[in-house]
Design an enzyme around this catalytic site. Structure first.
Site, PDB file in Angstrom:
ATOM      1  N   TRP A 115      57.423  37.077  67.263  1.00  0.00           N
ATOM      2  CA  TRP A 115      56.030  37.080  66.786  1.00  0.00           C
ATOM      3  C   TRP A 115      55.587  38.462  66.350  1.00  0.00           C
ATOM      4  O   TRP A 115      54.923  38.608  65.321  1.00  0.00           O
ATOM      5  CB  TRP A 115      55.091  36.480  67.826  1.00  0.00           C
ATOM      6  CG  TRP A 115      55.267  34.993  67.926  1.00  0.00           C
ATOM      7  CD1 TRP A 115      55.723  34.290  69.002  1.00  0.00           C
ATOM      8  CD2 TRP A 115      55.024  34.009  66.896  1.00  0.00           C
ATOM      9  NE1 TRP A 115      55.773  32.943  68.710  1.00  0.00           N
ATOM     10  CE2 TRP A 115      55.354  32.751  67.430  1.00  0.00           C
ATOM     11  CE3 TRP A 115      54.568  34.080  65.575  1.00  0.00           C
ATOM     12  CZ2 TRP A 115      55.235  31.564  66.688  1.00  0.00           C
ATOM     13  CZ3 TRP A 115      54.441  32.909  64.835  1.00  0.00           C
ATOM     14  CH2 TRP A 115      54.779  31.669  65.398  1.00  0.00           C
ATOM     15  N   LYS A 148      47.756  27.729  72.441  1.00  0.00           N
ATOM     16  CA  LYS A 148      48.763  28.000  73.459  1.00  0.00           C
ATOM     17  C   LYS A 148      48.164  27.858  74.855  1.00  0.00           C
ATOM     18  O   LYS A 148      48.778  27.320  75.740  1.00  0.00           O
ATOM     19  CB  LYS A 148      49.355  29.400  73.294  1.00  0.00           C
ATOM     20  CG  LYS A 148      49.898  29.697  71.906  1.00  0.00           C
ATOM     21  CD  LYS A 148      51.099  28.844  71.550  1.00  0.00           C
ATOM     22  CE  LYS A 148      51.437  28.845  70.074  1.00  0.00           C
ATOM     23  NZ  LYS A 148      51.685  30.127  69.463  1.00  0.00           N
ATOM     24  N   ASP A 163      48.294  40.932  69.891  1.00  0.00           N
ATOM     25  CA  ASP A 163      48.384  39.479  69.727  1.00  0.00           C
ATOM     26  C   ASP A 163      48.602  38.894  71.113  1.00  0.00           C
ATOM     27  O   ASP A 163      49.678  39.026  71.691  1.00  0.00           O
ATOM     28  CB  ASP A 163      49.557  39.131  68.806  1.00  0.00           C
ATOM     29  CG  ASP A 163      49.797  37.623  68.692  1.00  0.00           C
ATOM     30  OD1 ASP A 163      49.063  36.835  69.326  1.00  0.00           O
ATOM     31  OD2 ASP A 163      50.738  37.236  67.962  1.00  0.00           O
TER      32      ASP A 163
HETATM   33  C1  LIG Z   1      52.086  30.634  68.135  1.00  0.00           C
HETATM   34  C2  LIG Z   1      51.940  32.079  67.993  1.00  0.00           C
HETATM   35  C3  LIG Z   1      51.504  32.663  66.790  1.00  0.00           C
HETATM   36  C4  LIG Z   1      51.241  31.864  65.548  1.00  0.00           C
HETATM   37  O1  LIG Z   1      50.146  31.059  65.703  1.00  0.00           O
HETATM   38  P1  LIG Z   1      49.663  30.042  64.568  1.00  0.00           P
HETATM   39  O2  LIG Z   1      48.333  29.628  65.110  1.00  0.00           O
HETATM   40  O3  LIG Z   1      50.655  28.936  64.511  1.00  0.00           O
HETATM   41  O4  LIG Z   1      49.542  30.782  63.307  1.00  0.00           O
HETATM   42  C5  LIG Z   1      51.345  34.026  66.757  1.00  0.00           C
HETATM   43  N1  LIG Z   1      51.611  34.803  67.821  1.00  0.00           N
HETATM   44  C6  LIG Z   1      52.036  34.268  68.990  1.00  0.00           C
HETATM   45  C7  LIG Z   1      52.299  35.166  70.148  1.00  0.00           C
HETATM   46  C8  LIG Z   1      52.208  32.899  69.113  1.00  0.00           C
HETATM   47  O5  LIG Z   1      52.623  32.375  70.271  1.00  0.00           O
END
Ligand SMILES: *Cc1c(COP(=O)(O)O)cnc(C)c1O
Length: 362
Positions: A104, A197, A173
């Site tokens: 990511w 998540k 993030d």
């Molecule tokens: C799932 C995820 C993303 C991407 O998220 P989307 O909503 O599908 O764009 C980005 N960073 C992390 C850490 C993730 O787990």
């Protein structure tokens, strides 16, 4: 009404939500608090909806202890759009530093490169992203230092923030460990999290930004990609993802009700401990690839002796109502995602299944 079937859901995202939250949404579905409407049918400019979005923000502020000089936004486009919005808003013509600890952060770095200059401050790619980077090569002029607090695919998690150089904003993030434990928000300039998540359904991304950073936003950005516009409009420059915001609001209320982030952290730690313990005590039948000091509390990837056994494991688990255990398509193996709403009973059921599967196949 009969009790609905509920499985133990180990999906990485969209993922398990608290049963109480789903039940509350169900109870309010046709008639939200006497309005005679579903939240889905309401004007986002109504006073009822205003209370929902304001309430969601207030509850999040309380949960995370967000200082008053930070703005909270509820945006669309997922975590992935933040990979672009962030450099567009905060980097201007400069460079930004990225710590690569898994897929990511690597994806965010690649997106930043499409739009301008970015540097790798550290990367553990050559080790297969199996531990957190230790030494950082930092640019004192960087527009920000970027990291991902929990790598959902590789299963490495930061428990202490990396240290940026003085004056360099720290950006994170936190999509897959959002509201899983207390955080000192004042260490961050910006954090974001896609909801699906740990905090709700897909469709909304929470962005928390220190106010002074809004001054950096260039004036020529597309309106919908401009933090300053979105923040000034209270996430209502246009129609927000109303229902997803309502759902994350219910999750924030639930998180407060069960004791807040310290209680949630304790629970998450207990679930992770039983699963890692069963991996470590399997005599090598199950193998975690992440070094112990970098192991994620949210996503636990592990391997079995062969890919065939891994397929059999996931298929057999599914028959036992333990679902979503296949690893990400990019890395294979098994992955157990145990977000806030996964119960300790679910973690124990997985451990029992692992022991049983090893007895039969080990
Ligand atoms: C799932 C995820 C993303 C991407 O998220 P989307 O909503 O599908 O764009 C980005 N960073 C992390 C850490 C993730 O787990």
């Amino acid at each position: 009404m009969s009790t609905p079937k509920r499985v133990y859901n180990f999906n990485a995202g969209p993922a398990v939500l608290p049963l109480e939250v789903l039940q509350q949404a169900q109870a309010e579905f046709l008639d939200y608090k006497g309005t005679g409407m579903s939240v889905m049918e309401m004007s986002h400019r109504s006073k009822e909806y205003d209370a929902i979005i304001q309430g969601a923000e207030a509850d999040l502020r309380e949960l995370l202890g967000i200082p008053s000089n930070y703005k909270v936004m509820f945006l669309q486009g997922g975590g992935t759009l933040q990979f672009a919005m962030l450099p567009m808003n905060l980097r201007a013509t400069g460079s930004a530093d990225y710590i690569l600890a898994g897929s990511w952060s690597q994806a965010a770095y690649k997106e930043a490169l499409r739009l301008g200059t970015a540097r790798v401050a550290a990367s553990t790619e050559k080790d297969g992203f199996n531990h957190l980077p230790k030494n950082l090569d930092l640019d004192p002029q960087a527009a920000y230092l970027y990291f991902c607090s929990n790598e959902t695919i590789h299963g490495v998690e930061y428990f202490n923030e990396p240290e940026p150089l003085a004056g360099v904003p720290l950006v994170c993030d936190t999509s897959s460990d959002f509201i899983s434990r207390p955080l000192d928000i004042s260490k961050y300039a910006l954090l974001y999290a896609g909801a699906q998540k740990n905090a709700g359904p897909a469709g909304v991304t929470v962005v928390i930004i220190r106010e002074d950073l809004l001054e950096r936003t260039p004036s020529n950005l597309p309106t919908m990609l401009d933090y300053k516009v979105m923040s000034a409009g209270g996430s209502m420059h246009n129609t927000p993802p109303c229902y997803s915001i309502y759902m994350v609001g219910l999750v924030f209320q639930w998180a407060k009700k069960i004791g807040g982030l310290s209680a949630i952290q304790k629970n998450n730690r207990a679930k992770a401990d039983v699963i890692y313990k069963s991996i470590d005590e399997s005599g090598g039948f199950y193998r975690g690839h992440v070094q112990p000091d970098s192991r994620s509390v949210m996503n636990i990837p592990f391997r079995l002796p062969t890919p065939e056994l891994e397929d059999a494991f996931a298929a057999e688990a599914k028959k036992n109502d333990l679902i979503g255990l296949k690893g990400h398509r990019s890395v294979g193996g098994i992955r157990a995602s145990i977000y806030n709403a996964m119960t300790i009973e679910g973690a124990n059921a997985l451990v029992d299944f692992m022991k049983d599967f090893q007895r039969k196949n080990g």
